[in-house]
Design a protein around this motif. Structure first.
Motif, short mmCIF file in Angstrom:
data_model
loop_
_atom_site.label_atom_id
_atom_site.label_comp_id
_atom_site.label_asym_id
_atom_site.label_seq_id
_atom_site.Cartn_x
_atom_site.Cartn_y
_atom_site.Cartn_z
N SER A 53 5.89 74.44 18.04
CA SER A 53 4.55 74.74 17.52
C SER A 53 3.49 74.48 18.58
N GLU A 54 2.38 75.15 18.40
CA GLU A 54 1.18 74.84 19.15
C GLU A 54 0.31 74.00 18.20
N ALA A 55 0.06 72.73 18.55
CA ALA A 55 -0.63 71.80 17.66
C ALA A 55 -2.01 71.45 18.24
N ARG A 56 -3.01 71.56 17.39
CA ARG A 56 -4.39 71.29 17.82
C ARG A 56 -4.95 70.16 16.94
N ALA A 57 -5.28 69.03 17.56
CA ALA A 57 -5.81 67.86 16.85
C ALA A 57 -7.33 67.81 17.00
N ILE A 58 -8.05 67.66 15.88
CA ILE A 58 -9.51 67.64 15.88
C ILE A 58 -9.99 66.40 15.13
N ARG A 59 -10.90 65.59 15.73
CA ARG A 59 -11.47 64.45 15.03
C ARG A 59 -12.53 64.94 14.04
N VAL A 60 -12.44 64.49 12.80
CA VAL A 60 -13.40 64.85 11.76
C VAL A 60 -13.94 63.55 11.17
N ASP A 61 -15.24 63.40 11.14
CA ASP A 61 -15.86 62.20 10.58
C ASP A 61 -16.14 62.42 9.10
N LEU A 62 -15.44 61.67 8.28
CA LEU A 62 -15.61 61.74 6.83
C LEU A 62 -16.39 60.50 6.35
N ALA A 63 -16.75 60.53 5.08
CA ALA A 63 -17.49 59.40 4.50
C ALA A 63 -16.65 58.13 4.55
N ARG A 64 -15.34 58.29 4.41
CA ARG A 64 -14.44 57.14 4.43
C ARG A 64 -14.17 56.63 5.84
N GLY A 65 -14.56 57.45 6.83
CA GLY A 65 -14.30 57.10 8.21
C GLY A 65 -13.68 58.28 8.95
N PRO A 66 -13.51 58.19 10.26
CA PRO A 66 -12.96 59.30 11.03
C PRO A 66 -11.47 59.51 10.77
N VAL A 67 -11.10 60.77 10.77
CA VAL A 67 -9.69 61.15 10.65
C VAL A 67 -9.39 62.18 11.76
N VAL A 68 -8.10 62.42 11.97
CA VAL A 68 -7.65 63.46 12.92
C VAL A 68 -6.91 64.53 12.14
N MET A 69 -7.49 65.74 12.14
CA MET A 69 -6.84 66.86 11.44
C MET A 69 -6.05 67.67 12.47
N VAL A 70 -4.73 67.77 12.22
CA VAL A 70 -3.82 68.51 13.11
C VAL A 70 -3.46 69.84 12.46
N GLN A 71 -3.74 70.89 13.17
CA GLN A 71 -3.33 72.23 12.71
C GLN A 71 -2.21 72.72 13.64
N PHE A 72 -1.12 73.16 13.07
CA PHE A 72 -0.04 73.67 13.91
C PHE A 72 0.59 74.91 13.27
N ARG A 73 1.20 75.70 14.11
CA ARG A 73 1.88 76.93 13.64
C ARG A 73 3.16 77.11 14.44
N ASP A 74 4.11 77.71 13.78
CA ASP A 74 5.42 77.95 14.40
C ASP A 74 5.26 79.00 15.51
N ILE A 75 5.62 78.62 16.73
CA ILE A 75 5.52 79.58 17.86
C ILE A 75 6.91 79.84 18.47
N ALA A 76 7.95 79.61 17.68
CA ALA A 76 9.31 79.81 18.21
C ALA A 76 9.52 81.25 18.67
N GLU A 77 9.08 82.21 17.83
CA GLU A 77 9.24 83.61 18.22
C GLU A 77 8.40 83.94 19.44
N GLU A 78 7.15 83.41 19.47
CA GLU A 78 6.31 83.67 20.63
C GLU A 78 6.91 83.06 21.88
N LYS A 79 7.46 81.84 21.73
CA LYS A 79 8.07 81.18 22.87
C LYS A 79 9.27 81.98 23.38
N ALA A 80 10.07 82.47 22.44
CA ALA A 80 11.22 83.29 22.84
C ALA A 80 10.76 84.59 23.50
#
Length: 511
Positions: free
Chosen positions: A109-136
């Motif tokens: 996968s290609e994974a992109r981590a983004i810091r998001v500041d919420l009311a409860r405090g900062p979190v890291v949201m990771v978005q990823f997608r399967d790139i096996a076919e693209e890699k092949a």
């Protein structure tokens, strides 16, 4: 510190009810994981991530990196934690990560981590997608590109694409090698400048009409001028296939595929020189045959005329009143001298025709022109000739003297073959006929035939049936006929003897 993500224009988000926001998150097809910015523990995952990894949300929350990542060294826990920490510190961090599903399947996968500041405090949201076919696919493309580069480097054929002005848009490595130019000198260069003037003019004309060719390829020959060489024999020749291409508006122009044919062109030039020498040799060979025949034939009327004149002179010395007899003697001498003059005129006409080039003529007429000389040779050996010429026209394109020389050569060989046989058996037959799209001449004798000979070597210059012969006549005949697009062959005759025949394409079926 960079501006945290998620702090801008949050008033727009408040326009959505919490249930609607939940539905929006649920509909996202990308996998989303939310980590605590400090501990890096999983706080939440969307349905797409749960489905891809094969865990329920309750199963997923307590997991650590080793439980859901490949065990390969690049994907150790400390590496994953460092990646997430970069997102905390810098706002965004992207890596290529290999997750592992519950059933042990690797998920590239290609994974992109983004810091998001919420009311409860900062979190890291990771978005990823399967790139096996693209890699092949990228791997296949890289492998294919490598192979193509290797092929292009080792091709004997050069590839060049020219724009509408004839300037080089692309040149393969093999083209650079074939042209003998520095790669930098080819880029955007005027390709016609590398060619000899005649070839450059042909290329310019092709460029002017290339767009209207409808993609149909055209073939030609181009001469590459060697820079600084005064001798044009140093130039190189290429066979070129040209085609106008337009590849998805990315590469548009005149495609040239070419390979070096310098050796072939020089061989053709050598062949032309050989053909000229062949013509020269054949004509002098013809003159030699004619000289022998004429020397014998002209000597008779000249001797007879000499005798008549000598007789007249004797009578004048003895009797001045013998006018009638004197007139008869002078007239007889004149007729003999006229005969000699006619023979010489015939020879002169033949010699004039030696310089004629290829023309359309009836093969029957060529045989008829040879009749006199063949008859002379036959009388010398007391051989009976039979002529069977077809009434059908046999139009051919040829050099008449050379083909006439072949006719006489075959006929003279047959006559000499029969010279040692009993007089009543000395016959030679000369025939003309039409065989399909070919005109044929056949010379048949009743000699010993070809049974003891290597028929496949008769025309290679090493065969002769004469005690003092060297076979060059048949070798020359073979070259003359094949150069005219015909064929010549020898076979046994029935009940005995040999038949030599040659065929030439009829004019209406010739290229």
């Amino acid at each position: 510190m960079p501006q945290p993500h998620g702090t801008a224009r949050l008033d727009h988000v408040s326009a959505f009810a919490p249930a609607d926001l939940a539905r929006l998150f649920t509909a996202i097809e990308h996998c989303v994981l939310v980590h605590d910015a400090r501990t890096k523990n999983i706080l939440w995952a969307n349905p797409a991530a749960c489905a891809a990894l094969g865990f329920t949300l309750d199963e997923l929350i307590p997991l650590k990196a080793p439980d859901m990542s490949s065990r390969a060294r690049p994907y150790r826990r400390e590496t994953g934690v460092a990646w997430l920490q970069r997102a905390v510190d810098e706002g965004v961090s992207t890596v290529e990560w290999c997750y592992r599903s519950k059933d042990g399947q690797d998920i590239w996968s290609e994974a992109r981590a983004i810091r998001v500041d919420l009311a409860r405090g900062p979190v890291v949201m990771v978005q990823f997608r399967d790139i096996a076919e693209e890699k092949a696919t990228r791997r296949d493309l890289s492998r294919t590109e490598g192979r193509l580069q290797a092929f292009l480097r080792n091709l004997d054929e050069g590839i060049v694409v020219l724009d509408d002005d004839g300037r080089v848009l692309f040149a393969s490595e093999s083209a650079v090698n074939l042209l003998g130019r520095d790669p930098g000198a080819l880029a955007a260069a005027d390709f016609a400048a590398f060619l000899a003037p005649d070839s450059a003019a042909v290329l310019q004309e092709l460029l002017a009409t290339a767009g209207g060719h409808g993609g149909q390829p055209t073939d030609g020959r181009y001469r590459l001028a060697i820079s600084g060489a005064e001798d044009t024999t140093a130039d190189r020749w290429f066979a070129v296939r040209c085609q106008y291409i337009d590849i998805q508006h990315d590469l548009r122009g005149l495609l040239l595929l070419f390979h070096d044919i310098t050796a072939t062109v020089r061989a053709e030039e050598e062949h032309r020189r050989d053909a000229q020498y062949l013509n020269h040799l054949a004509r002098y060979n013809a003159m030699g045959d004619m000289a022998m025949a004429i020397a014998h034939e002209v000597s008779q009327p000249i001797s007879a005329a000499h005798n008549f004149v000598a007789g007249v002179r004797g009578r004048l010395d003895r009797d001045d009143s013998a006018d009638g007899q004197l007139n008869w003697g002078l007239e007889a001498a004149t007729r003999q001298l006229d005969r000699a003059a006619q023979i010489l005129r015939s020879l002169r006409a033949y010699v004039v025709r030696l310089e004629q080039s290829q023309q359309r003529v009836d093969l029957n007429d060529i045989v008829a022109d040879c009749t006199y000389f063949i008859d002379v040779r036959a009388r010398q050996h007391s051989v009976t000739l039979r002529w069977e010429r077809t009434d059908e026209p046999l139009p051919v394109h040829c050099e008449t003297v050379l083909i006439g020389q072949v006719v006489m050569n075959l006929a003279f060989n047959a006559i000499e073959e029969m010279a040692d046989w009993p007089p009543e058996q000395r016959t030679v037959e000369v025939r003309t006929d039409r065989q399909g799209d070919f005109a044929e001449v056949c010379v048949v004798d009743a000699g010993k035939g070809l049974a003891d000979l290597h028929v496949d070597r008769i025309f290679d210059g090493a065969f002769s049936s004469k005690g003092n012969g060297h076979g060059i006549g048949l070798a020359l005949s073979h070259r003359i006929i094949t150069r005219h697009g015909g064929e010549i062959e020898a076979a046994d005759n029935t009940p005995r003897g040999a038949a030599f025949r040659f065929r030439l394409p009829l004019a209406e079926s010739s290229p």
